[in-house]
Every structure is written in C-alpha cells, then in structure tokens.
Design a protein around this motif. Structure first.
Motif, PDB file in Angstrom:
ATOM      1  N   HIS A  71      -7.329   2.020   0.549  1.00  0.00           N
ATOM      2  CA  HIS A  71      -5.967   2.402   0.502  1.00  0.00           C
ATOM      3  C   HIS A  71      -5.579   2.441  -1.080  1.00  0.00           C
ATOM      4  O   HIS A  71      -6.335   2.132  -2.022  1.00  0.00           O
ATOM      5  N   ASN A 125       0.665   0.111   4.964  1.00  0.00           N
ATOM      6  CA  ASN A 125      -0.212  -0.485   5.742  1.00  0.00           C
ATOM      7  C   ASN A 125      -0.351  -1.972   5.277  1.00  0.00           C
ATOM      8  O   ASN A 125       0.056  -2.261   4.214  1.00  0.00           O
ATOM      9  N   TYR A 131      -3.186   0.945  -3.708  1.00  0.00           N
ATOM     10  CA  TYR A 131      -2.317  -0.125  -3.844  1.00  0.00           C
ATOM     11  C   TYR A 131      -1.463   0.090  -5.115  1.00  0.00           C
ATOM     12  O   TYR A 131      -1.757   0.311  -6.049  1.00  0.00           O
ATOM     13  N   THR A 168       0.946  -1.226  -0.081  1.00  0.00           N
ATOM     14  CA  THR A 168      -0.071   0.103  -0.014  1.00  0.00           C
ATOM     15  C   THR A 168       0.873   1.419  -0.008  1.00  0.00           C
ATOM     16  O   THR A 168       2.137   1.171   0.502  1.00  0.00           O
TER      17      THR A 168
END
Length: 522
Positions: free
Chosen positions: A74, A48, A76, A44
């Motif tokens: 998020h 994360n 990616y 991420t």
C-alpha cells in the motif's frame, strides 16, 4: 542571545518508497521537529487495514510489519498534529515481493537420443507487483522464454518446454534462469539452477568403504560409506543382520557413523541402493568385526565345586573378545606355581581323586590382552585306610585299662563315635584328642564295640571285640594289636582322629553307669 525556534516539520524513514520481501520485518518511522507534543496517526491511502503495529513516542511514531505479507502492499500516510491548528502529512509506498528459493528443474522421461524430453522449471512461492521473467537455456542457447505479470498471491510458477535431443546433447547443461522485477526502479533479483542432460542409469558398481577399517578396536569410531554410480541420485538404506537372522533398519543416508564401537556392533552391514527412475536396486555388504581383549570371563562347574571321589566333573570357561580368546587351564601346585594342564574351553575330570582337588585357573588370551578366573575344586573323600590300635590287646584281665586309637584319611576330616552293642541303654561317645580309654575293666565290659567313622562323603564302621577274663595276678607282656581294616593306599597325609571314652565300671542293676566321659567333638 536570541532564541532560535525550529519550524514544525515531518519526515518518514525510509523516504518515498521501499521494497520488502514477504516474511521479513519492516519498520516505518515518522519523525517530527519543531513541536513539543505532537500526536500521530497512520492510515493507508485506501483506508485498508494497516497490517502492522503502531508505537507512539514523544517526537516520533513507528509502524512495524512483522512479518511482511501481501496486505502490506500500500501507500502509507503518516499524519502529525501540533496543537489544534498545525498539521503535517508524509506518505511512503511499500512494494512487496516473494522470491525465496532457486528454481527446480525436472527432466523426463529418462533421456534417450531421438526421443522427446520435457523440461519443467518450477519457481516456488513467487509474488511480485511487476513481473517475473523465466528463461530456459541449453548451454548458452535460449530454448524458451516466459513472462509472468502482476500476481494476486504467492504461488509456484511453472515453465514447460519439450524438444527432441540429439546424441550431441548428452551431457549438455539445461539452465533455468528466473529474473524478478518488483518495480521499475527496483534492482533485478536473479536465481538460477542447472542440470545436465544425462540418461538415467544405475545403480551400479556399489561398494562400501570402512574408515579406519572394518576391524576397529572397541571404543574407536567407525564410519561406513556407501558409494555407487546412479542417475538420478539414489535412495540409500542401511541395514544390519541380527543374530536371529532378522534385519534391523538403521539409517537412510550414504554414511553410517558409529562414534564409539562396541562388541555388539560386530556383524554384517548391508547398503541397499535404490534408483526410482530406473526401478533398479543394488546391494553391497561389509562384515564388521569389533576387536577387543578378553572380558566377561566366567567359569561354570558341573555338578558342583565340591564333589565326591569317583564322580565326573566338567569345568567350562567362557570369555568374550575378538578375535575369540584362546582358553587354557592351569592348576596351582603346592609350591604356589601354576602348571598348565589343558588347552581347551572345557576341562573334564573323570573318576575324580583327592589328588585332583585344588585351585584351577582359566586363562583367556588373544593378541589384545588376557583375563584370568579361578575356581577352587574340593574332592570329598569318605573315611579310608582306617587303622585301629587296641592296647594292650583285645583280650585283657580284669582291672586293666584298655586304650583304643584310630587313624584314617578323609576329606573333609572325619568325626568318630564309639558305642557298645546289645546294651540296655546305648552309650554313644564322640572322639576326643585321639584316645578312647576303658578304665579298670571288668567282665561286664566284655562285648562288641562299633567304631563309626564318618564325614559328608560317607562313613565306615569298624568292629572291635573286647574280652575281659579273671583278675590279673601277674603282669603280662604288653603286645599292641594293630588291626588294619583297609589296604587302600592313602594319597595325602592322613588325618588322625582319636576317640576317648572314659568310663568307670560299676555294677548297678545289671547295666553300666558312665561316671566320667569326655564329650568334645573333633
């Protein structure tokens, strides 16, 4: 031909941006071309946790999120290495939302014109990274508008609005419209719920309908429906009165279905309707009668099926069925035909006679069929109408033969034995072929003889006195003497039992010696 070499390229499917609902499955695919042995890595943007599972294949890699949750919101990044020097990266933005069900409207308290009411609209389990808009409307008029912006977690959003309704507002529709916008370019999702402004009332006019009717045949299906007028919709409970006066709880639903009705399903059914808002209860009942032809027909006989003459016999016939079967009794005649003799469940025969014995049939009947059961009644009659014949007579000369025959009526057939009293050694002989003979009698045969006639019902003893005088010098005329010991009229063809006592007289130490005696029993 020249060999065409494709350039090393990378792409993510879907491209750039995806909006996924919490609880669903999302698969991101990172593809490559122009590289024989690429290596993949996912992360991420803020490093994360991925919140998913990576699966690498020869020319592509997948990141699977199952199920999608808030942690998957998020950017990616998929990084692909081709050898040591070449590297490509692609990113995709994942937006998350939750909007699983329609709004829930609550209006309280019970609506009365002129008094304020509060409308509460709840939108369950909502999540968005952008905003949620909620509109409360009365018909087309907007009463209240509220906007909820970015959330940290899924929760229930509640909008409350109070106003004073007028009499004209009765029956108008209150609508809660929820609009969820997950991102600027995301298609708006809408959910709506409406409820009329009605006063709480009821339950009232509660009835039960039975289909096809409240008297189905056994084995048919039966559906009972409880209908009522109530606002808000009431709770409905079905109960049934049992035979012991207790009440059995059946189901909480307005429809009670019995797929295959049985005789035991008959009874009083109660539908109880409860309105929690008005705190009122109303009941309706229906009497269900499952119809069927007679069955389980049983005959009981007291004291027994075999009784002695003169006793009282009670025969009771029971049968299940609906309507209750009509019971009647028939008796089999000698011709084989059956004759109706009584119409009731209990047949009592007082002071029973031998003419009463035979085959009795109980017939249980209603409009759906009939069932028959039979019982054989035996009447035990002790020996009666006994007739004894002594030939040539009770007074005979020495050297003559004495023949004794006996006939009687009884049920079951009697047995007979003969013995001479006051004898040092008692001789008891059964009857054989109906004849009892004393051969070549002497004065020692003079005496009293007891003839015992007996069966299970009783016995009867007859006394015969035989006198033997001096030796016969000339033949006398033979006069049979018939001794009748009973004047009771026989009611059936008498059975004949005959005693045979074959003996030869021999004076041995002052007693009789039995040389020849037949001992077969009747």
């Amino acid at each position: 031909l020249p060999i065409v070499v494709k350039a090393f390229e990378t792409e993510i499917i879907p491209a750039n941006k995806i909006v996924a609902q919490i609880g669903e499955t999302l698969i991101l695919t990172c593809n490559t071309t122009g590289c024989a042995s690429p290596s993949f890595s996912w992360r991420t943007q803020m490093d994360n946790p991925l919140g998913g599972t990576v699966n690498n294949h020869r020319t592509y890699s997948t990141l699977t999120m199952n199920p999608v949750s808030i942690v998957n919101s998020h950017d990616y990044l998929c990084t692909v290495f081709c050898g040591e020097k070449e590297k490509k990266e692609k990113s995709i933005k994942v937006e998350i939302y939750s909007f699983p069900s329609d709004p829930i409207i609550e209006i309280s308290p019970s609506l009365v014109a002129g008094e304020p009411v509060t409308v509460i609209c709840k939108i369950p389990d909502v999540y968005t990274s952008y905003y949620l808009e909620v509109l409360l409307k009365k018909e087309e008029h907007v009463l209240h508008e509220e906007i909820f912006y970015e959330h940290d977690s899924t929760d229930t959003k509640t909008v409350t609005y109070s106003f004073n309704p007028t009499a004209e507002d009765m029956g108008k529709e209150i609508t809660c419209l929820a609009k969820l916008i997950a991102s600027e370019d995301f298609e708006t999702k809408e959910r709506v719920t409406a409820q009329k402004l009605n006063a709480n009332f009821g339950p009232q006019n509660t009835i039960i309908t039975a289909s096809p009717g409240n008297s189905p045949m056994e084995g048919d299906s039966l559906k009972l429906t409880c209908m009522t007028e109530s606002n808000p919709p009431p709770q409905i409970v079905w109960r049934k009165h049992l035979a012991d006066e207790s009440i059995h709880h059946l189901i909480e639903n307005n429809v009670l279905s019995i797929p295959h009705a049985h005789f035991t399903d008959s009874g009083l059914y109660i539908c109880e309707v409860i309105n929690l808002a008005t705190n009122k209860t109303e009941k309706a009942t229906v009497d269900v009668v499952i119809q069927d032809g007679p069955k389980n027909t049983v005959i009981s006989v007291v004291p027994a099926t075999a009784v002695k003459e003169g006793e009282t016999v009670t025969m009771k016939c029971t049968s299940s069925g609906n309507p209750a079967p009509v019971i009647s009794w028939k008796k089999k005649k000698a011709t084989g035909e059956s004759e109706k003799i009584f119409k009731d469940a209990t047949l009592i025969i007082h002071n029973i006679k031998s003419k009463d014995m035979g085959l009795y049939e109980c017939e249980a009947y209603n409009q759906f069929g009939k069932e028959e059961k039979a019982v054989k009644l035996l009447v035990q009659v002790p020996p009666q109408n006994i007739t004894v014949l002594v030939h040539p007579s009770e007074n005979v000369k020495e050297g003559e033969n004495v023949t004794i025959t006996c006939s009687t009526y009884s049920n079951p057939p009697s047995q007979m034995v003969l013995k001479k009293v006051h004898q040092e050694k008692e001789i008891i002989l059964p009857s054989v072929n109906g004849t009892f003979i004393l051969y070549n009698v002497t004065k020692n045969d003079t005496g009293r003889y007891l003839l015992d006639v007996f069966n299970e019902a009783g016995n009867n003893i007859k006394v015969i006195d035989i006198a033997v005088v001096g030796r016969l010098e000339k033949t006398d005329q033979i006069i049979p003497l018939i001794i009748a010991f009973s004047s009771v009229t026989a009611i059936a063809v008498p059975g004949v039992a005959i005693l045979i006592y074959v003996s030869r007289k021999a004076k041995i130490n002052g007693s009789y010696s039995l040389v020849k005696a037949l001992r077969l029993k009747v």
